[in-house]
Design a protein around this motif. Structure first.
Motif, PDB file in Angstrom:
ATOM      1  N   GLN A 155      -8.382   6.029  -0.874  1.00  0.00           N
ATOM      2  CA  GLN A 155      -7.227   5.634  -0.054  1.00  0.00           C
ATOM      3  C   GLN A 155      -6.306   6.820   0.191  1.00  0.00           C
ATOM      4  OE1 GLN A 155      -8.218   3.963  -2.798  1.00  0.00           O
ATOM      5  NE2 GLN A 155      -8.569   1.866  -2.201  1.00  0.00           N
ATOM      6  N   GLU A 156      -5.701   6.826   1.378  1.00  0.00           N
ATOM      7  CA  GLU A 156      -4.721   7.848   1.718  1.00  0.00           C
ATOM      8  C   GLU A 156      -3.346   7.248   1.974  1.00  0.00           C
ATOM      9  OE1 GLU A 156      -6.895  11.407   3.880  1.00  0.00           O
ATOM     10  OE2 GLU A 156      -7.308   9.510   4.923  1.00  0.00           O
ATOM     11  N   ASP A 157      -3.284   5.950   2.198  1.00  0.00           N
ATOM     12  CA  ASP A 157      -2.019   5.279   2.484  1.00  0.00           C
ATOM     13  C   ASP A 157      -1.419   4.716   1.212  1.00  0.00           C
ATOM     14  OD1 ASP A 157      -2.311   5.784   5.219  1.00  0.00           O
ATOM     15  OD2 ASP A 157      -3.466   3.934   5.515  1.00  0.00           O
ATOM     16  N   PHE A 158      -0.115   4.840   1.102  1.00  0.00           N
ATOM     17  CA  PHE A 158       0.596   4.304  -0.052  1.00  0.00           C
ATOM     18  C   PHE A 158       0.841   2.808   0.115  1.00  0.00           C
ATOM     19  CE2 PHE A 158       2.140   8.793   0.057  1.00  0.00           C
ATOM     20  CZ  PHE A 158       1.533   9.196  -1.118  1.00  0.00           C
ATOM     21  N   LEU A 159       0.943   2.134  -1.007  1.00  0.00           N
ATOM     22  CA  LEU A 159       1.304   0.715  -0.998  1.00  0.00           C
ATOM     23  C   LEU A 159       2.819   0.584  -1.036  1.00  0.00           C
ATOM     24  CD1 LEU A 159      -1.225  -0.622  -3.681  1.00  0.00           C
ATOM     25  CD2 LEU A 159      -1.440  -0.738  -1.189  1.00  0.00           C
ATOM     26  N   ASP A 160       3.341  -0.424  -0.348  1.00  0.00           N
ATOM     27  CA  ASP A 160       4.744  -0.796  -0.488  1.00  0.00           C
ATOM     28  C   ASP A 160       4.768  -2.186  -1.116  1.00  0.00           C
ATOM     29  OD1 ASP A 160       4.243  -2.672   1.590  1.00  0.00           O
ATOM     30  OD2 ASP A 160       5.114  -1.371   3.115  1.00  0.00           O
ATOM     31  N   VAL A 163      -3.063   7.868  -5.621  1.00  0.00           N
ATOM     32  CA  VAL A 163      -3.298   8.177  -4.201  1.00  0.00           C
ATOM     33  C   VAL A 163      -2.667   9.523  -3.864  1.00  0.00           C
ATOM     34  CG1 VAL A 163      -2.798   7.465  -1.823  1.00  0.00           C
ATOM     35  CG2 VAL A 163      -3.523   5.754  -3.514  1.00  0.00           C
ATOM     36  N   GLU A 164      -1.459   9.758  -4.325  1.00  0.00           N
ATOM     37  CA  GLU A 164      -0.757  11.017  -4.059  1.00  0.00           C
ATOM     38  C   GLU A 164      -1.512  12.213  -4.640  1.00  0.00           C
ATOM     39  OE1 GLU A 164       1.864  13.987  -2.961  1.00  0.00           O
ATOM     40  OE2 GLU A 164       1.853  11.923  -2.260  1.00  0.00           O
ATOM     41  N   ASN A 211       0.114   4.376  -6.384  1.00  0.00           N
ATOM     42  CA  ASN A 211       0.533   5.411  -5.433  1.00  0.00           C
ATOM     43  C   ASN A 211       0.486   6.805  -6.052  1.00  0.00           C
ATOM     44  OD1 ASN A 211       0.875   3.569  -3.387  1.00  0.00           O
ATOM     45  ND2 ASN A 211       3.093   3.421  -3.626  1.00  0.00           N
ATOM     46  N   SER A 223       2.491  -4.689   1.093  1.00  0.00           N
ATOM     47  CA  SER A 223       1.060  -4.359   1.108  1.00  0.00           C
ATOM     48  C   SER A 223       0.482  -4.342  -0.306  1.00  0.00           C
ATOM     49  CB  SER A 223       0.810  -3.025   1.815  1.00  0.00           C
ATOM     50  OG  SER A 223       1.427  -1.955   1.124  1.00  0.00           O
ATOM     51  N   LYS A 244      -7.604  16.166  -1.462  1.00  0.00           N
ATOM     52  CA  LYS A 244      -6.298  16.244  -0.793  1.00  0.00           C
ATOM     53  C   LYS A 244      -6.099  17.574  -0.063  1.00  0.00           C
ATOM     54  CE  LYS A 244      -1.373  15.768  -1.722  1.00  0.00           C
ATOM     55  NZ  LYS A 244      -0.361  15.451  -2.734  1.00  0.00           N
TER      56      LYS A 244
END
Length: 159
Positions: free
Chosen positions: A30-35, A22-23, A19, A38, A145
Motif C-alpha cells: 500500500q502507498e495510501d495512508f488510512l484515515d 506504509v510510510e 500508516n 478508511s 519507497k
C-alpha cells in the motif's frame, strides 16, 4: 501482553501503526495512508483483525483475509504491523502464531504470503522458524519507497 480481536476503541492506534509501516515503504504494498473512515472500513472488511495489547496500548496488529476466491478461497493471506518503538520484543511472533490458529479456526487450509521483501530478513527468519515454506523468488517484484526494485519471496504454511 494479550492478542485479541480488535475493538472500535483501538482504531486510532491501529491506524497510526499501519500508516507507520506504509510510510516506511519497505514492507507493505500500500502507498495510501488510512484515515479514520478508511481505516474503520479497511479493518472491518477483513475476515479477522487481531491486535497485540500491552498495558492498555496497542503495540501491533494483523489482518487476515482470503487470498483469492472460489476454488482458491481456502487459501488466506495476512499482514502484520508492529509499532516501531516496540519492535524486537517478539510481538510479531505472537501475532503470526495467533493468526495461524485463527486462520485454521475460520476454516482456511493454507496461509500464503504473496510479497515478503527479500531484504526483510527478520520477517523471513520468523516465518521460516514457524514452519513457513518459501515458494521461490519473484525478481524485482516490490518497488521500494526510494524507487528501486527488490525481489519478493512468497511463503506458505499448511494449516
Amino acid at each position: 501482553m494479550i492478542i485479541r480481536k480488535y475493538e472500535e476503541k483501538d482504531l486510532r492506534q491501529m491506524i497510526d501503526i499501519w500508516n507507520e509501516v506504509v510510510e516506511d515503504g519497505i514492507a507493505f504494498p500500500q502507498e495510501d495512508f488510512l484515515d479514520a473512515a478508511s481505516g474503520k472500513e479497511f479493518f472491518e472488511s477483513q475476515s479477522y483483525t487481531g491486535v497485540a495489547e500491552d498495558e492498555g496500548q496497542i503495540v501491533g496488529l494483523y489482518i487476515l483475509h482470503p487470498n483469492n476466491v472460489g476454488r482458491c478461497g481456502h487459501i488466506c493471506n495476512a499482514s502484520y504491523a508492529v509499532k516501531s518503538k516496540c519492535r524486537g520484543q517478539h510481538i510479531g511472533e505472537k501475532l503470526v502464531s495467533d493468526c495461524l490458529l485463527k486462520a485454521k479456526e475460520i476454516g482456511f487450509r493454507v496461509l500464503q504470503f504473496n510479497a515478503v521483501v527479500e531484504s526483510n530478513i527478520h520477517a523471513r527468519h520468523l516465518y521460516e522458524r514457524l514452519g513457513f515454506v518459501q515458494l521461490g523468488i519473484i525478481p524485482g517484484g516490490f518497488r521500494m519507497k526510494d524507487g528501486h526494485y527488490e525481489n519478493i519471496c512468497p511463503y506458505y504454511h499448511v494449516l
